[in-house]
Design an enzyme around this catalytic site. Structure first.
Site, short mmCIF file in Angstrom:
data_model
loop_
_atom_site.label_atom_id
_atom_site.label_comp_id
_atom_site.label_asym_id
_atom_site.label_seq_id
_atom_site.Cartn_x
_atom_site.Cartn_y
_atom_site.Cartn_z
N LYS A 291 54.17 -5.03 10.81
CA LYS A 291 54.42 -4.95 11.99
C LYS A 291 53.47 -6.22 12.76
O LYS A 291 52.38 -5.72 12.57
CB LYS A 291 55.24 -4.58 13.07
N GLU A 374 72.38 5.39 19.90
CA GLU A 374 73.22 5.88 21.19
C GLU A 374 74.49 7.21 21.11
O GLU A 374 74.97 7.46 22.03
CB GLU A 374 73.96 4.32 22.30
N ARG A 402 77.23 1.80 23.67
CA ARG A 402 76.84 2.21 22.64
C ARG A 402 78.22 3.14 22.32
O ARG A 402 77.95 3.93 21.13
CB ARG A 402 75.89 1.54 21.51
#
Ligand code: HTL
Ligand code: MG
Length: 634
Positions: A291, A374, A402
């Site tokens: 990343k 979630e 969600r």
């Protein structure tokens, strides 16, 4: 990498010659590598101007180049999960000249969007949808006997979402021809979590694949293709027997696993992707990337550089973000957990965004990052509450969508002691339509047992959280993105008290009242500062609302106005209208809020004005209701 960045108009660059994917298919390997470096510089430059998803996009550059080298993105479907890593994809698909507008008002979206380009297969911003969407596309293709490829590209973070895992389960069952690229950088926004993530660290390139490579790469293409289902099953079984690494969960779910391979080696990526494209059924290519790749500071701190605000390319430093509502919540949570050892905080992968870094250090045993899940966050809270604990689910308004069924079915039905700490309520700025937090009042309000509040400042936030814990039951407290004034540290016992369900008269009035919520209170005060006849009420409890005060005001006022940074359908205004209607009160009511359409990225303050819920919109409504004088042209 050069710190100056390549400008697209610099004609000596490879990028200058590439406007569309077909331009890059003609490039040599050296030029492809060069192109990747130039894309990197361009991504750094663009993000330095106005912020953006820098580290994720840098890590995906070689993958983007390899995919566009092999596939025809106008026809084939490249389905990016979340869509935040796709800056290079946008640069290579006719949007180079617009790239400086990304995330800015009226400009390109920060994520992929089907209405923006035919090269964007999916409109997205929330994680974990790519696999199910790609499955649907592959099924549609096969039903129509069309001829195109479907490739889903999903990060290791997004793969922690139940939706992604459930889609994988279905893909492995239906076995459509598709490629899944798992872009594994060991990071979600913060460190990735979960057992699958840990397992992925143990994977090694399978011996059978290495052997195929060693005995001539051409052998690879023949590996499955001509064998037919039976032979290939036998081969799978042998492979399993000889190579424990191939007994991996992807194989177990019916998806061929290839990898892990170096996701920054364009040659390798092209090689593997090309061979996988030849295969029937679903294949997952596990690539390992860094990343922030190529930009040292982002590599060394990918959490900060995941989505930094603007910065100086020559001297990149972290900017102090100031004190935010999220910090105010995080600080409050530390105190609440200190005062009561049954308090927990659960985050679905948003430790930094929800202001929980310090909390996670101070109360590590009562802190849970469940990944981008979630639904799991909400139902785990239900489980904790069923056993007497007092969980706080720290969640963004947009992401609580969600966990909706879980709120109703797992928490509210049994009236459990769960606090929903809802951050980013209202318009959110650069992230745009996918991330706007403008539906939570509407979707929470009809649920029995839950109640819902919005503070005007840090003290009120503390008072609400304290009262919510003391009262029990499902309680939601929401606040906007952005800055708030800090207040001195204090133990919970010294926090202010608040009567649950009470409104507060901020400015007295006579003829009319503006009932406003959170950040719109400042708009209401501004719009009415020269109008002694118009009052302003902090309508801080949306459910239950302060019925006594509302009925009293409605009985004596000539007009009422509600203002909220929330969808006008179903929000505070709707709650007020329903109450007035139920009591047969016919006072004229204006409901100012987000109109019934999706709002793109932009500056929230400007958008509030444009949508009529800023100071001038409130003033206009007061004029139309006859309680403010018509403006005289000066
Ligand atoms: N929850 C849901 C359902 N969707 C999103 N987008 C988030 C939370 C917030 N979020 C992102 S990007 C991201 C999260 C958690 C991390 C994704 O990790 P992944 O990709 O490994 O998939 P990487 O950044 O390249 O490492 C955004 O809102 C943009
Ligand atoms: Mg990741």
């Amino acid at each position: 990498m050069s710190s100056s960045g390549h400008l697209p108009e610099d004609a000596s660059t490879v990028l200058a010659k590439v406007n569309w994917p077909q331009d890059l298919k003609r490039l040599s390997h050296e030029e492809l590598k060069q192109l990747a470096e130039e894309l990197r510089s361009e991504i750094v430059r663009v993000c330095s101007l106005g912020g953006g998803h820098l580290a994720s996009s840098l890590g995906a550059v070689e993958l983007v180049v390899a995919l566009h080298y092999l596939y025809d993105s106008a026809k084939d479907r490249l389905v990016w999960d979340v869509g935040h890593q796709a800056y290079a994809h946008k640069l290579l698909t006719g949007r180079k000249h617009l790239i400086d507008t990304i995330r800015k008002p009226g400009g390109l979206a920060g994520f992929t969007s089907t209405s923006e380009s035919e090269h964007d297969a999916l409109t997205v911003g929330h994680a974990s949808t790519s696999l199910a969407a790609a499955l649907g596309m592959a099924l549609a293709r096969d039903a129509r006997q069309d001829d195109y490829e479907v490739v889903a590209i999903i990060g290791d973070g997004a793969l922690t979402g139940g939706m992604a895992l459930a889609a994988l389960n279905q893909i492995g069952h239906v076995k459509p021809k598709m490629t899944i690229v798992l872009n594994d950088n060991e990071m979600s926004i913060s460190e990735n979590v979960g057992a699958l993530n840990r397992y992925m660290r143990t994977l090694q390139v399978q011996r059978w694949f290495q052997e195929a490579e060693e005995s001539g790469k051409r052998a690879l293409s023949g590996l499955w293709k001509p064998l037919g289902e039976l032979a290939s099953r036998a081969k799978d079984a042998t492979r399993h027997f000889f190579d424990p690494a191939s007994a991996n969960p992807f194989h177990a779910m019916g998806v061929r696993y290839v990898g892990p391979v170096d996701g920054h080696d364009i040659n390798q990526l092209i090689y593997y992707l090309k061979h996988i494209r030849e295969l029937e059924g679903p294949t997952l290519l596990h690539i390992v990337t860094t990343k922030g790749k190529g930009y040292k500071i982002a590599e060394s701190d990918p959490i900060y550089w995941h989505g930094p605000p603007k910065f100086d390319v020559a001297k990149p430093v972290k900017s102090g973000k100031g004190y935010s509502w999220s910090n105010a919540f995080g600080d409050a949570a530390i105190e609440l957990a200190r005062a009561d050892d049954r308090v927990w905080v659960i985050t679905p992968a948003m430790r930094e965004g929800s202001g929980l870094v310090e909390y996670s250090q101070q109360h590590p045993k009562r802190y849970l990052d469940v990944g981008i899940a979630e639904d799991v966050a909400v139902t785990t809270a239900a489980g904790l509450a069923l056993r007497g604990e007092k969980p706080i689910v720290a969640i963004y308004s947009t992401f609580l969508q969600r966990g909706y069924d879980q709120v109703i079915h797992d928490v509210c039905l049994e009236n459990l002691n769960v606090i929903f700490a809802i951050d980013r309520a209202g318009l959110v700025g650069g992230d745009g339509a996918t991330h706007q937090g403008v539906f939570d009042i509407g979707y929470l309000r009809p649920i029995p047992n839950i109640s819902l509040a919005m503070p005007k400042d840090t003290q009120e936030l503390r008072a609400m959280l304290k009262a919510a814990l003391a009262l029990g039951g499902p309680k939601a407290v929401r606040w906007p993105r952005g800055a708030v004034a800090p207040v001195p540290e204090a133990a919970v016992a010294d926090w202010p008290e608040i009567t649950w369900g009470s409104w507060e008269m901020l400015k007295p009035g006579r003829d009319a009242y503006v009932l406003a919520l959170g950040p719109t209170l400042a708009y209401a005060l501004e719009a009415t500062q020269d109008l002694p006849n118009v009052g302003v009420v902090n309508a801080r409890f949306i459910k239950p609302l302060d019925e006594a005060m509302l009925l009293k005001l409605a009985g004596r006022a000539r007009a009422l106005i509600t203002v909220e940074d929330h969808a006008a359908v179903g929000g505070l205004g709707s709650a007020v209208a329903e109450t007035l209607q139920d009591h047969g009160l016919k006072v004229p009511l204006r409901r100012l809020g987000i109109p019934d359409r999706f709002v793109p990225h932009g500056d929230p303050v400007i958008q509030h004005e444009a949508l009529g819920l800023g100071p001038s919109g409130i003033r206009q409504a007061l004029i139309e209701l006859g309680v403010a004088p018509v403006l005289q042209a000066s």
